[in-house]
Design an enzyme around this catalytic site. Structure first.
Site, PDB file in Angstrom:
ATOM      1  N   ASN A   1       8.901 -46.657 -30.455  1.00  0.00           N
ATOM      2  CA  ASN A   1       9.094 -46.501 -29.016  1.00  0.00           C
ATOM      3  C   ASN A   1       7.839 -45.875 -28.421  1.00  0.00           C
ATOM      4  O   ASN A   1       7.396 -44.801 -28.855  1.00  0.00           O
ATOM      5  CB  ASN A   1      10.290 -45.579 -28.751  1.00  0.00           C
ATOM      6  CG  ASN A   1      10.614 -45.461 -27.268  1.00  0.00           C
ATOM      7  OD1 ASN A   1      11.104 -46.406 -26.660  1.00  0.00           O
ATOM      8  ND2 ASN A   1      10.324 -44.308 -26.674  1.00  0.00           N
ATOM      9  N   GLU A   2       7.243 -46.564 -27.464  1.00  0.00           N
ATOM     10  CA  GLU A   2       6.169 -46.023 -26.631  1.00  0.00           C
ATOM     11  C   GLU A   2       5.021 -45.356 -27.392  1.00  0.00           C
ATOM     12  O   GLU A   2       4.641 -44.218 -27.102  1.00  0.00           O
ATOM     13  CB  GLU A   2       6.748 -45.046 -25.600  1.00  0.00           C
ATOM     14  CG  GLU A   2       7.694 -45.730 -24.637  1.00  0.00           C
ATOM     15  CD  GLU A   2       8.000 -44.933 -23.374  1.00  0.00           C
ATOM     16  OE1 GLU A   2       7.703 -43.738 -23.334  1.00  0.00           O
ATOM     17  OE2 GLU A   2       8.519 -45.543 -22.422  1.00  0.00           O
TER      18      GLU A   2
ATOM     19  N   TYR B   1       9.571 -43.880 -11.729  1.00  0.00           N
ATOM     20  CA  TYR B   1       8.213 -43.350 -11.950  1.00  0.00           C
ATOM     21  C   TYR B   1       7.179 -44.150 -11.159  1.00  0.00           C
ATOM     22  O   TYR B   1       6.257 -43.602 -10.591  1.00  0.00           O
ATOM     23  CB  TYR B   1       7.849 -43.387 -13.441  1.00  0.00           C
ATOM     24  CG  TYR B   1       8.729 -42.520 -14.305  1.00  0.00           C
ATOM     25  CD1 TYR B   1       8.868 -41.162 -14.041  1.00  0.00           C
ATOM     26  CD2 TYR B   1       9.423 -43.052 -15.375  1.00  0.00           C
ATOM     27  CE1 TYR B   1       9.691 -40.363 -14.834  1.00  0.00           C
ATOM     28  CE2 TYR B   1      10.234 -42.257 -16.172  1.00  0.00           C
ATOM     29  CZ  TYR B   1      10.358 -40.918 -15.895  1.00  0.00           C
ATOM     30  OH  TYR B   1      11.170 -40.136 -16.678  1.00  0.00           O
TER      31      TYR B   1
HETATM   32  C1  GCB Z   1      11.108 -43.518 -21.845  1.00  0.00           C
HETATM   33  C2  GCB Z   1      11.430 -42.999 -23.184  1.00  0.00           C
HETATM   34  C3  GCB Z   1      12.697 -42.168 -23.189  1.00  0.00           C
HETATM   35  C4  GCB Z   1      12.675 -41.238 -21.988  1.00  0.00           C
HETATM   36  C5  GCB Z   1      12.631 -42.059 -20.729  1.00  0.00           C
HETATM   37  C6  GCB Z   1      12.571 -41.220 -19.453  1.00  0.00           C
HETATM   38  O1  GCB Z   1      10.476 -44.513 -21.684  1.00  0.00           O
HETATM   39  O2  GCB Z   1      11.511 -43.995 -24.148  1.00  0.00           O
HETATM   40  O3  GCB Z   1      12.771 -41.474 -24.382  1.00  0.00           O
HETATM   41  O4  GCB Z   1      13.759 -40.375 -21.986  1.00  0.00           O
HETATM   42  O5  GCB Z   1      11.486 -42.860 -20.739  1.00  0.00           O
HETATM   43  O6  GCB Z   1      13.616 -40.839 -18.957  1.00  0.00           O
HETATM   44  O7  GCB Z   1      11.474 -40.939 -18.986  1.00  0.00           O
END
Ligand code: GCB
Length: 692
Positions: free
Chosen positions: A420-421, A476
């Site tokens: 992930n990311e 975001y």
């Molecule tokens: C994401 C992550 C996750 C975060 C989420 C957020 O992309 O994978 O773990 O909690 O964003 O809420 O920013």
């Protein structure tokens, strides 16, 4: 007459006996499993005093549960000790004994009678240790030294979630005969059921059973497949001639199988694998079998058993307010009920392997699963990118192997998530991702691999079978209406790649409201519920039109603890859940999805918690499975309006009166009358109240 000492000894023996919870759960003939969840003694490892006060705890347990609610960024990532005893009974003389830990977060040293027995690195997978040769008859002590301290060689290194320290999943003592189906293969059941070729006409299934045997005389392995009515569908017996036999493979062909068809028909067969000695069962393992086949098409999306199957659902963290990750089965059951009430067809188990019980629930309820290892990059945060480290890579390899072997037989799982990311700005993680992908394919050629990226279209696009992006347009970045164009652009640039939206979501407090939509600041304190609802309405509208998006995963089922956050109503919480952290309140967006995904009759007035109003001109919005609904304001009938294709029924430009306005909506679904109502208080007409 008994002496006082004898009495004390009897009391002691009694306490010891209950400390191993004398009630065994007989999994099957030949093997017993004793839960070892109660009466642990707990203390922090930095406590070197001789007479320290130890706390009595039951597991699942974490030492961070209460503290993280105070919103501390540096919650206690430290080491602690758990102690217990087991009573080794005389009748176990010729038995084999194993300790099974379903999850100790993050690193565990296990000591038996104060001697090192073994260790395990990684908090979200189970592990099994044999103690046969190390125990003595009678009382034996078990010590588990646990650390959740940050380590550069243990994943996760980053993550917007708390790493709760402790024995946070159940523990058991397994007692088998001398020869058994091996519990020692990466914490798995020892049995791997491979669906070689499945169609509506027939299914070819191979059952590979790992053995741990010492004496082969009279041994054989019998595997039987039962249908849901307990009728034998097929059965095979294989002789075991050689003591070196580590594995037996048996093949089955089923005619016209009843397929596992997700929510609508999660049909499960049962596979019973018995080790026999002179035809008597001496060990047995029982596993689920849900026969299905699936594929993903870059243009058309996901297909289950040859039919298009829209995959939508939520990401899920194992974390509940006040409990951290130390959850009971009832907590998992409640999450599954929420997922079903939503009408979701899939879940992404973020960002780590989850509790055994939850995978069982997914099988039984027909929820398709994406499951992943906690290989989590810094995402939008400023943490370091990937730093190549041999020990870390070993840890990730082991965890991936454990994830796959422990969950191999769950039909619900269709996808293995590799990371992930991650970012590209430190060491290049791609060669290692390729290696992990190859490992996943070698361990399990029958499932598809995927990843979740927050980078551009092309980065990471040739590493796994499928791909997903975490996208937050309207939170975001940017605005909601950009998500459709983004998806079309990615699809256009990567026409051969099957793409998913692995996360999308917006923060919301059910206690904060706005009458006019205006984008809030994600890092601010004001996270109004209405913005989250609008975010989801528009995202779902865009996704509905694009079947090529093979999976849509809302971020996230429930608010969860994240020590790094200082936003929304409270510090240390990620509030993008459709329900609150304690599962107490379903936010409006929950009902939006319920109306769209769950065909059961429902009608719900949105924004009903926005009680204190300052604008006289407003709208009433309803989410419903009814085709139309009627509105009354203060007892005056307004009109009947039709639902749009997002199951929204809306009345605009309504004039509220000063003071309390009673809103009532009713709609019909067949004979059923659906009603919802609420009161809004218009304080002073057309003088906007300060909303922050
Ligand atoms: C994401 C992550 C996750 C975060 C989420 C957020 O992309 O994978 O773990 O909690 O964003 O809420 O920013």
């Amino acid at each position: 007459m008994q002496s006082k000492n004898t009495n004390l000894i009897s009391l002691f023996i009694f306490i010891m006996a209950i400390s191993i919870k004398a009630v065994a759960t007989p999994i099957n003939p030949g093997r017993q499993s004793f839960p070892l969840n109660s009466k642990w003694q707990f203390y922090f490892a930095y406590n070197f005093e001789q007479n320290i006060q130890k706390e009595n705890v039951d597991v699942p347990h974490t030492w961070n549960a209460a503290e993280v609610l105070k919103g501390v960024a540096d919650y206690n990532r430290t080491a602690a000790v758990y102690e217990n005893t087991i009573d080794v009974k005389p009748e176990w003389k010729n038995k084999r004994l194993f300790l099974y830990f379903e999850g100790v977060n993050s690193v565990a040293n296990i000591l038996l009678n104060h001697k090192f027995l073994g260790d395990h690195i990684g908090g979200y997978t189970g592990f099994c240790l044999e103690i046969t040769d190390d125990v003595k008859p009678g009382e034996n002590s078990i010590t588990v030294q646990v650390s959740n301290a940050y380590r550069l060689d243990v994943i996760p290194l980053h993550g917007d979630f708390n790493v709760y320290g402790g024995i946070h999943r159940p523990v058991s003592l397994i007692v088998t005969g001398n020869d058994c189906i091996s519990p020692l293969d990466y914490g798995s059941s020892g049995v791997y059921i491979t669906q070689k070729k499945v169609s509506h006409q027939s299914a070819e299934v191979e059952v590979a059973s790992k053995l741990s045997i010492k004496n082969t005389v009279g041994l054989s392995l019998k595997t039987t497949i039962y249908d849901q009515k307990n009728k034998i569908i097929s059965s095979k017996v294989s002789g075991i001639e050689n003591a070196d036999t580590k594995e037996i493979k048996q093949s089955f062909e089923l005619d016209k199988p009843h397929l596992w068809q997700g929510r609508s028909d999660p049909y499960l067969y049962t596979v019973e694998i018995s080790l026999l000695k002179d035809k008597k069962v001496i060990d047995q393992v029982v596993q689920p079998l849900g026969l299905r086949y699936f594929n993903v098409d870059p243009d058309k999306g996901f297909f289950l058993n040859g039919k298009y199957f829209d995959l939508y659902g939520v990401g899920r963290h194992e974390d509940v307010s006040g409990k951290g990750s130390a959850l009971q089965n009832s907590d998992h059951d409640r999450d599954m009920e929420l997922i079903k009430e939503l009408g979701a067809t899939a879940v992404r188990l973020t960002h780590y392997p989850q509790n055994r019980h939850f995978y069982d629930l997914c099988d039984q309820n027909g929820i398709v699963v994406w499951s992943e290892i906690p290989f989590v990059g810094p995402g939008g945060y400023s943490g370091t990118g990937y730093v190549k480290n041999g020990n870390l890579e070993d840890n990730a390899r082991t965890m991936l192997t454990e994830l796959i072997r422990q969950n191999y037989n769950h039909p619900a799982i269709c996808f293995w998530g590799i990371f992930n990311e991650l970012k590209l700005d430190y060491d290049d993680p791609q060669p290692f991702i390729r290696e992990l992908n190859a490992l996943a394919k070698k361990e399990d050629p029958g499932r598809l691999t995927t990843l979740a990226s927050n980078l551009g279209t092309r980065e990471f696009s040739d590493l796994t079978d499928l791909m997903g992006w975490n996208q937050y347009f309207g939170w975001y970045d940017g605005y909601f209406d950009e998500v459709g164009a983004w998806a079309d652009k990615v699809h256009g640039e990567l026409p051969q790649k099957s793409i998913a939206v692995s996360e999308y979501g917006a923060g919301a407090s059910p206690f904060k409201h706005m009458e006019v939509l205006e984008k809030p600041s994600p890092k601010g304190r004001f996270h109004p519920e209405e913005w989250q609802t609008a975010f989801h309405e528009q995202h779902w509208a865009a996704f509905k039109k694009r079947p090529f998006i093979w999976g849509k995963f809302i971020w996230v089922l429930a608010d969860f603890g994240s020590s790094i956050r200082t936003e929304g109503d409270k510090n240390a919480i990620n509030d993008k859940g459709l329900v609150t952290y304690d599962r107490g309140i379903k936010k409006d967006a929950f009902y939006f999805y319920k109306a769209n995904w769950n065909p059961e009759p429902m009608l719900y007035i949105a924004e009903k918690r926005n009680i204190e109003r300052s604008r006289s001109l407003t709208h009433v919005k309803v989410f419903s499975t009814a085709n139309s609904a009627k509105l009354w304001v203060n007892g005056v009938f307004i009109s009947e309006e039709k639902a749009n294709d997002l199951h929204i029924i809306q009345w605009d430009n309504l004039k509220l009166s000063d003071g309390i306005n009673h809103i009532e909506v009713s709609g019909g679904r067949g004979k059923l009358k659906l009603i919802d109502q609420c009161d809004w208080n218009l304080r002073s007409a057309d003088k906007p109240k300060p909303i922050r």
